[in-house]
Scaffold this active site. Structure first.
Site, PDB file in Angstrom:
ATOM      1  N   CYS A  85      27.651   6.659  28.332  1.00 25.50           N
ATOM      2  CA  CYS A  85      28.450   7.442  28.144  1.00 25.50           C
ATOM      3  C   CYS A  85      29.709   7.537  29.202  1.00 25.50           C
ATOM      4  CB  CYS A  85      27.938   8.814  27.879  1.00 25.50           C
ATOM      5  SG  CYS A  85      28.596  10.083  27.241  1.00 25.50           S
ATOM      6  N   HIS A 190      24.489   7.256  23.182  1.00 21.88           N
ATOM      7  CA  HIS A 190      23.273   7.240  24.160  1.00 21.88           C
ATOM      8  C   HIS A 190      22.138   6.632  23.630  1.00 21.88           C
ATOM      9  CE1 HIS A 190      24.644  10.421  26.479  1.00 21.88           C
ATOM     10  NE2 HIS A 190      25.460  10.540  25.594  1.00 21.88           N
ATOM     11  N   GLU A 192      19.326   5.912  24.775  1.00 23.61           N
ATOM     12  CA  GLU A 192      18.146   6.579  25.145  1.00 23.61           C
ATOM     13  C   GLU A 192      17.848   7.960  24.109  1.00 23.61           C
ATOM     14  OE1 GLU A 192      20.827   7.279  26.589  1.00 23.61           O
ATOM     15  OE2 GLU A 192      21.336   9.094  27.379  1.00 23.61           O
TER      16      GLU A 192
END
Lengths: 208, 251
Positions: A85, A190, A192
């Site tokens: 990001c 993202h 994650e």
């Protein structure tokens, strides 16, 4: 192997930590630190980033010697680094969020607000969008083209050299959402928070 | 192309799910972590926890719930309910929440949204608006719908965008729990008023209501509770239905 997630008060990094630990399953050591020596000695570095370009750069600069160590790690020693990001955005020479701010300058280019076409596109760009893989990046191994990733951002990285772009996503225009330049990797989305497919990208980075 | 999101919401009280999935094979139907995992495995685009714990002594349980859930679910987690301060937000984010949804505190003290969006970024600040119709306008309610602030919901929505909210979670109090569908008029008016994404909430009883929320209400995301909890529909069924109606979804 040691993978270090740089903790420089760039906002919420607990999800990044959780996802890397989930993938590592104790077989790879995941360190979360701003300790310069530990970063220096690690095999791979993850540079997360939330909030504004300026706030992240300010936070990096607040830790004495951190940018020097990161420069040494990624530029001089050419060890693998993943920016996520705003972590990716900071690779640029310059960012324009809040105010004009100098970036790390690792990948020549600038970070500008996404053109919302007079309100036609809502900002932030929040949610799941498909990635269009334009270059065979090492972190995309076994990742199908058009996979969905989770995005949340209002600014986009515009690199000068398009050869560094490994994937784009369409929102208002084709936005750069992944870059690879030698040992430097970055995702605007993202991984994650992108479910199993995102964890696979993290796995690919750990396995480099 | 950006997909419209489906967000199941779990009401958590004293660390237990009070309205939950009624599946027989669940080991512990009240365990929020297990329920969230079922949703994320089933394709939920995000998961929302609404903490409705009333007593202060049990309020800390939610942190533990979030911490455990975030180690198992790798989709965005939003937490709302009882968030009063920057410190509350900080704690939730550190436990693994990706976004917080602020309701009463945003009405009472505009600094909470301004300061938290600056400190943590707009991406994690959702302002929850509980709106109830009064004549030809809607008024914002606080304290879980008990107090009428008298504030015009449309003006308030715009103000929250200016204060730095990244998204708005709009609940129609007239429709909440009725299962007759979203208040489309409210959703479309707020959506047209702001340039940030709107999440529609309150009143979903069937899959067509989700379609209406997106197509007519112009919501970027749709939140629902009971149609998923009681096994009436799975997330996948909902997505397939939306897809069949030409709504872009992640399948």
């Amino acid at each position: 192997m040691n993978v270090t997630i740089v903790d420089y008060n760039s906002g919420n990094i607990s999800s990044v930590i959780n996802s890397f630990k989930e993938v590592a399953q104790g077989k790879v050591n995941i360190e979360v630190t701003s300790d310069l020596d530990k970063i220096k000695l690690s095999d791979k570095v993850v540079l997360p980033g939330q909030g504004s370009f300026k706030s992240c750069i300010d936070a990096l600069n607040k830790i004495n010697g951190l940018t020097d160590i990161l420069n040494e790690f990624a530029i001089s020693n050419k060890k693998p680094l993943l920016g996520i990001c705003v972590g990716l955005q900071m690779f640029a020479d310059i960012g324009y969020e809040e105010t004009e701010t100098k970036g790390l300058g690792w990948i020549s280019g600038k970070v500008l607000k996404i053109d919302n076409q007079n309100g036609k596109f809502k900002l932030p760009h929040i949610g799941w969008n498909q990635i269009n893989i334009v270059k065979n990046s090492k972190i995309f191994q076994n990742i199908e083209n058009n996979s969905h990733m989770y995005f949340v951002h209002s600014y986009e990285f515009i690199p000068n050299d398009k050869n560094v772009v490994s994937a784009t996503t369409n929102y208002s225009s084709d936005i750069v959402c992944s870059v690879e330049k030698e040992n430097i990797f970055g995702t605007q989305f993202h991984p994650e928070k992108s479910d199993k497919i995102g964890l696979k990208i993290i796995q690919n980075f750990i396995n480099l | 192309m950006l997909k419209n999101r489906i967000i199941p919401c779990l009401d958590v009280k004293n660390g237990r799910v009070v309205k939950g999935i009624n599946f027989v094979d669940l080991k512990d139907a009240g365990d929020p972590v297990e329920q969230a995992k079922i949703y994320s495995d089933g394709g939920a685009d995000e998961i929302c926890f609404l903490d409705i714990t009333a007593s202060n002594e049990n309020r800390d349980i939610i942190y533990d719930v979030i911490e455990k859930t975030s180690k198992k679910c790798f989709v965005p987690l939003t937490v709302g309910g009882g968030i009063r301060s920057i410190e509350d937000i900080n704690k939730l984010l550190n436990c693994g929440a990706d976004k917080v949804s602020i309701n009463t505190a945003a009405v009472e003290n505009s600094k909470v949204v301004i300061d938290s969006s600056k400190k943590f970024g707009s991406q994690c600040i959702v302002v929850a608006i509980d709106a109830k119709k009064n004549g030809d306008k809607w008024e914002v309610f606080t304290h879980g719908g008990r107090n009428n602030s008298g504030i015009d919901a449309l003006e308030y929505a715009k103000q929250m965008e200016e204060n730095g909210a990244g998204e708005l979670l709009v609940t129609s109090m007239d429709r909440d729990g009725t299962q007759v569908g979203y208040d489309i008029d409210l959703m479309s008016k707020i959506s047209a008023k702001v340039n940030i994404p709107v999440i529609a909430s309150g009143g979903v009883g069937n899959l067509d209501h989700l379609v209406d929320g997106i197509k007519k209400g112009k919501a970027s995301a749709v939140l629902a509770a009971s149609i998923f909890h009681y096994g009436k529909h799975s997330i996948l069924e909902a997505k397939q239905y939306l897809y069949s109606k030409n709504i872009p979804v992640r399948i």
